[in-house]
Each structure stands twice: as structure tokens, then as C-alpha cells.
Design a protein around this motif. Structure first.
Motif, PDB file in Angstrom:
ATOM      1  N   ALA A 171       0.837  -1.200   0.000  1.00  0.00           N
ATOM      2  CA  ALA A 171       0.000   0.000   0.000  1.00  0.00           C
ATOM      3  C   ALA A 171       0.870   1.247   0.000  1.00  0.00           C
ATOM      4  N   ILE A 172       1.988   1.188   0.758  1.00  0.00           N
ATOM      5  CA  ILE A 172       2.895   2.343   0.797  1.00  0.00           C
ATOM      6  C   ILE A 172       3.502   2.579  -0.575  1.00  0.00           C
ATOM      7  N   LEU A 173       3.929   1.473  -1.230  1.00  0.00           N
ATOM      8  CA  LEU A 173       4.519   1.606  -2.566  1.00  0.00           C
ATOM      9  C   LEU A 173       3.500   2.137  -3.565  1.00  0.00           C
ATOM     10  N   ASP A 174       2.251   1.661  -3.437  1.00  0.00           N
ATOM     11  CA  ASP A 174       1.208   2.134  -4.347  1.00  0.00           C
ATOM     12  C   ASP A 174       0.972   3.631  -4.164  1.00  0.00           C
ATOM     13  N   ASN A 175       0.925   4.056  -2.906  1.00  0.00           N
ATOM     14  CA  ASN A 175       0.722   5.485  -2.644  1.00  0.00           C
ATOM     15  C   ASN A 175       1.898   6.301  -3.159  1.00  0.00           C
ATOM     16  N   LEU A 176       3.122   5.747  -2.957  1.00  0.00           N
ATOM     17  CA  LEU A 176       4.305   6.441  -3.453  1.00  0.00           C
ATOM     18  C   LEU A 176       4.274   6.527  -4.970  1.00  0.00           C
ATOM     19  N   ALA A 177       3.898   5.419  -5.606  1.00  0.00           N
ATOM     20  CA  ALA A 177       3.831   5.408  -7.065  1.00  0.00           C
ATOM     21  C   ALA A 177       2.816   6.424  -7.567  1.00  0.00           C
ATOM     22  N   LYS A 178       1.666   6.470  -6.890  1.00  0.00           N
ATOM     23  CA  LYS A 178       0.638   7.419  -7.310  1.00  0.00           C
ATOM     24  C   LYS A 178       1.128   8.854  -7.135  1.00  0.00           C
ATOM     25  N   GLY A 179       1.840   9.084  -6.024  1.00  0.00           N
ATOM     26  CA  GLY A 179       2.345  10.429  -5.795  1.00  0.00           C
ATOM     27  C   GLY A 179       3.388  10.821  -6.818  1.00  0.00           C
ATOM     28  N   VAL A 180       4.288   9.882  -7.131  1.00  0.00           N
ATOM     29  CA  VAL A 180       5.319  10.162  -8.138  1.00  0.00           C
ATOM     30  C   VAL A 180       4.684  10.410  -9.489  1.00  0.00           C
ATOM     31  N   LYS A 181       3.671   9.592  -9.801  1.00  0.00           N
ATOM     32  CA  LYS A 181       2.986   9.760 -11.081  1.00  0.00           C
ATOM     33  C   LYS A 181       2.317  11.126 -11.155  1.00  0.00           C
ATOM     34  N   HIS A 241      18.849  -1.655  -9.452  1.00  0.00           N
ATOM     35  CA  HIS A 241      17.864  -2.535  -8.820  1.00  0.00           C
ATOM     36  C   HIS A 241      16.763  -1.713  -8.150  1.00  0.00           C
ATOM     37  N   ALA A 242      17.157  -0.646  -7.469  1.00  0.00           N
ATOM     38  CA  ALA A 242      16.161   0.234  -6.852  1.00  0.00           C
ATOM     39  C   ALA A 242      15.305   0.907  -7.923  1.00  0.00           C
ATOM     40  N   PHE A 243      15.933   1.236  -9.046  1.00  0.00           N
ATOM     41  CA  PHE A 243      15.186   1.847 -10.147  1.00  0.00           C
ATOM     42  C   PHE A 243      14.114   0.890 -10.674  1.00  0.00           C
ATOM     43  N   THR A 244      14.462  -0.407 -10.799  1.00  0.00           N
ATOM     44  CA  THR A 244      13.472  -1.374 -11.294  1.00  0.00           C
ATOM     45  C   THR A 244      12.298  -1.502 -10.329  1.00  0.00           C
ATOM     46  N   LYS A 245      12.567  -1.358  -9.033  1.00  0.00           N
ATOM     47  CA  LYS A 245      11.468  -1.392  -8.062  1.00  0.00           C
ATOM     48  C   LYS A 245      10.511  -0.226  -8.288  1.00  0.00           C
ATOM     49  N   MET A 246      11.086   0.944  -8.587  1.00  0.00           N
ATOM     50  CA  MET A 246      10.233   2.100  -8.849  1.00  0.00           C
ATOM     51  C   MET A 246       9.428   1.892 -10.127  1.00  0.00           C
ATOM     52  N   VAL A 247      10.059   1.276 -11.135  1.00  0.00           N
ATOM     53  CA  VAL A 247       9.347   0.977 -12.380  1.00  0.00           C
ATOM     54  C   VAL A 247       8.160   0.063 -12.104  1.00  0.00           C
ATOM     55  N   LYS A 248       8.371  -0.973 -11.303  1.00  0.00           N
ATOM     56  CA  LYS A 248       7.291  -1.906 -10.988  1.00  0.00           C
ATOM     57  C   LYS A 248       6.166  -1.203 -10.228  1.00  0.00           C
ATOM     58  N   SER A 249       6.535  -0.318  -9.317  1.00  0.00           N
ATOM     59  CA  SER A 249       5.517   0.395  -8.551  1.00  0.00           C
ATOM     60  C   SER A 249       4.671   1.284  -9.455  1.00  0.00           C
ATOM     61  N   LEU A 250       5.336   1.994 -10.354  1.00  0.00           N
ATOM     62  CA  LEU A 250       4.599   2.864 -11.272  1.00  0.00           C
ATOM     63  C   LEU A 250       3.770   2.046 -12.258  1.00  0.00           C
ATOM     64  N   ALA A 251       4.294   0.883 -12.675  1.00  0.00           N
ATOM     65  CA  ALA A 251       3.535   0.027 -13.588  1.00  0.00           C
ATOM     66  C   ALA A 251       2.257  -0.454 -12.924  1.00  0.00           C
ATOM     67  N   ALA A 252       2.330  -0.716 -11.614  1.00  0.00           N
ATOM     68  CA  ALA A 252       1.139  -1.153 -10.888  1.00  0.00           C
ATOM     69  C   ALA A 252       0.087  -0.061 -10.826  1.00  0.00           C
ATOM     70  N   SER A 253       0.512   1.189 -10.988  1.00  0.00           N
ATOM     71  CA  SER A 253      -0.448   2.292 -10.944  1.00  0.00           C
ATOM     72  C   SER A 253      -1.065   2.581 -12.304  1.00  0.00           C
ATOM     73  N   GLY A 254      -0.606   1.843 -13.342  1.00  0.00           N
ATOM     74  CA  GLY A 254      -1.247   1.989 -14.645  1.00  0.00           C
ATOM     75  C   GLY A 254      -0.362   2.515 -15.750  1.00  0.00           C
ATOM     76  N   LEU A 255       0.845   2.977 -15.445  1.00  0.00           N
ATOM     77  CA  LEU A 255       1.736   3.473 -16.492  1.00  0.00           C
ATOM     78  C   LEU A 255       2.348   2.312 -17.264  1.00  0.00           C
ATOM     79  N   SER A 256       2.769   2.585 -18.509  1.00  0.00           N
ATOM     80  CA  SER A 256       3.414   1.556 -19.313  1.00  0.00           C
ATOM     81  C   SER A 256       4.236   2.221 -20.405  1.00  0.00           C
TER      82      SER A 256
END
Length: 220
Positions: free
Chosen positions: A2-12, A70-85
């Protein structure tokens, strides 16, 4: 998550503006290359996924200080979960990651090469250990592995069984020859005994005839 999703949404929300809609449309025409499928030839029957201990090992191997690919790929996965591609996903992730870490693109790609080399080196080490474990190679130090010892024992027992099988075959042939010779000798012995019995019976009959005649003619 949930934290990653919120972070991803905020970054997006922070980095993606309405002006990026056009690049997103362009991205649809340039799909990202698919990652090569992992080699699964050595998986046991019915095994579709790697064991958790191996996943944990790889995760520990790739773990860094948060300022690497590796940390960058984690951010990519988080943003992908929010709908970006597509390119928009990676551009947004890079913008966010660069803002947080201060890394530029060449440094990020150098980190990716370093992680790739880590995986290559670790795989070579594991395969070398596997060859020692299975007895394909002899370890430079220490005793052979249990698996290697069992393979050697198996080979020795197979050789022993082969030798015993040959001995059994040889002994079986000797037994067959001996039984045949025994049969022949028994037949000869029986024939000799029968011949003797005939000779003895003939002599006995002749003797009795003469004995009876002698008694009849000579005793008054």
C-alpha cells in the motif's frame, strides 16, 4: 505494498502532466522489447517456479544502497502497478529516481551492467559448485561431496555387479557342462552295470546248469 502504491501514485501525479499524453500515444507504436524467457530445462518435473530460497538469494545478491539500477526497477514496478506503461513509464520512473538519488542516465546504465555481471558471476559460481556436487569435477579442497561419493559408490557397485554377473555366467556354463558330463558318465556307468549283470547272470545260469547236471549224473 500500500505504501509503494501510494508512493507510485504520488510520483505519477508529480511528474506526469497532461502534456505527456502525446508521447504516451506514440509509445503504443513502439512496444518495449520482451525480456528473454529464463532457461527452464533443468527444472524438475512439475516444478514451474524457482524455490523461495533461490529467490531470496538473488534478492540478497541484487540488494544495494537504494541508489542503483535494482532500486530503479522497483520504482518501475511500482509505477507500472499504478497503470503506467511503455516509454512514459520508464521516463517517469527515471525522472523520479533521478530527483531522489541524483543519478544521471549513464551512471544508472553502468549500475545495470554491474548487476548483470553480478548475476553472471554468481551463476558461474553456482554451476561450478553444482559440478563439484554431482562429481563432474573434483573440488580443489576438501573431500568430494556426498552426491559425488554416492556416484562413485554407484559406479563401483555397478562394476562389482557386472563382475559377479560374468562370474555367474561362467559358473552357469561350468554347471551345465558338468551336468552334461555327469549325465554321460552316469549313462556309461549304468550301461556297464547292465552289461555286467547280463554276464553275471549268464555265468550263474551256466554254472547252475552244470552244477545240477553234475549232481544228477554223478551222485548215486
Amino acid at each position: 505494498m500500500a505504501i509503494l502504491d501510494n508512493l507510485a501514485k504520488g510520483v505519477k501525479d508529480f511528474f506526469v502532466e497532461e502534456g505527456h499524453a502525446a508521447p504516451a500515444a506514440t509509445a503504443a507504436a513502439r512496444p518495449l522489447p520482451a525480456a528473454p524467457a529464463p532457461a527452464l530445462a533443468n527444472l524438475a518435473p512439475g516444478q514451474a517456479q524457482p524455490e523461495q530460497r533461490h529467490l531470496d538469494h538473488i534478492a540478497q545478491l541484487l540488494a544495494g544502497d537504494g541508489h542503483d539500477f535494482h532500486a530503479f526497477t522497483k520504482m518501475v514496478k511500482s509505477l507500472a502497478a499504478s497503470g503506467l506503461s511503455g516509454p512514459l513509464l520508464y521516463q517517469t520512473a527515471f525522472n523520479a529516481f533521478s530527483a531522489v538519488t541524483g543519478l544521471d542516465l549513464p551512471t544508472l546504465l553502468t549500475s545495470a551492467d554491474a548487476l548483470t555481471q553480478k548475476l553472471v558471476d554468481d551463476r558461474a559460481k553456482v554451476q561450478a559448485h553444482h559440478r563439484e556436487k554431482t562429481g563432474e569435477t573434483v573440488p580443489l579442497k576438501g573431500a568430494p561431496s556426498v552426491l559425488a561419493q554416492l556416484r562413485n559408490q554407484e559406479a563401483q557397485l555397478q562394476a562389482d555387479v557386472a563382475a559377479l554377473s560374468k562370474q555367474l555366467t561362467d559358473k552357469s556354463q561350468q554347471l551345465q557342462d558338468t551336468q552334461q558330463q555327469l549325465q554321460q558318465e552316469s549313462t556309461k556307468a549304468q550301461a556297464a552295470l547292465a552289461s555286467y549283470e547280463l554276464a553275471n547272470a549268464a555265468a550263474m545260469a551256466e554254472l547252475q546248469v552244470h552244477q545240477q547236471a553234475t549232481k544228477s549224473f554223478l551222485i548215486k
